[in-house]
Scaffold this active site. Sequence first.
Site, short mmCIF file in Angstrom:
data_model
loop_
_atom_site.label_atom_id
_atom_site.label_comp_id
_atom_site.label_asym_id
_atom_site.label_seq_id
_atom_site.Cartn_x
_atom_site.Cartn_y
_atom_site.Cartn_z
N HIS A 124 0.84 -1.20 0.00
CA HIS A 124 0.00 0.00 0.00
C HIS A 124 0.87 1.25 0.00
O HIS A 124 1.85 1.33 0.73
CB HIS A 124 -0.91 0.03 1.24
CG HIS A 124 -1.78 -1.17 1.38
ND1 HIS A 124 -1.30 -2.37 1.86
CD2 HIS A 124 -3.09 -1.37 1.10
CE1 HIS A 124 -2.29 -3.26 1.87
NE2 HIS A 124 -3.38 -2.68 1.41
N LYS A 149 -1.65 -8.03 -4.22
CA LYS A 149 -2.54 -6.87 -4.17
C LYS A 149 -1.70 -5.61 -4.04
O LYS A 149 -0.89 -5.48 -3.12
CB LYS A 149 -3.50 -6.97 -2.99
CG LYS A 149 -4.37 -5.73 -2.80
CD LYS A 149 -5.08 -5.77 -1.45
CE LYS A 149 -5.76 -4.43 -1.15
NZ LYS A 149 -6.28 -4.39 0.23
#
EC number: 4.2.1.10
Length: 226
Positions: A124, A149
């Site tokens: 992230h 991800k």
Amino acid sequence: MCLRELDLNGLRIKTPAIVASLGADAERVASRAESEGADIIEVRLDLLADPDVIRDIRSTVSLPLIATNRIASEGGSFRGSEERRISILRDASRFSDIIDIELMAPGRDMLLKNISCPALISYHDFSGVPDNLKSIIEDAMRAGADLVKIAVTPHSMQEALAILRILLDVDCPLCIIGMGAVGRHLRAVAPLYGSLLTYGYVTGPTAPGQMSVRELDTALRCLGAR
């Protein structure tokens, strides 16, 4: 666009899949997530008063579960030791289909050695889009990811376009999410370019720019992706 089936060590998921990210009210709204269009439920353990709630959710829903105990440095709310955080995730893996662990987590390798379910390795960036995204994805795959991800924050349409190009260039099980105002549309558009998952909320956002599960379901159907 035709749905594709993702096989994660025997766990079969039709993609692009909508993940309902559930926080403090996870137990109360888990069953509602499926009716609103979710294909997978993410249980944010770091947002729960009692992480053991995941076992109750497991008994009430049939959808696959992702267990996440987000580290504070990547936007989460867990404030304990890394050892305790990893222990909670390890315990949650008994009731989960996928475990989310951050690429940069100190306890990553320890956790991966002690779980049997597929691992989603996440990265992230809440401030921008790093230039080395492809290298980050490669690092996650080398670390043992079954699925990668990437959640980043574009500040221009040029950066958003660069993110979509990565989906076309990289050949691995990948989910890319755009955060913030500029990146918000990528949550609906990225699946058209190959992002396997997109995350939404049921009662309230758990990340910047997040759309609701219902909105994502409607958008993907309009775009022919469901």
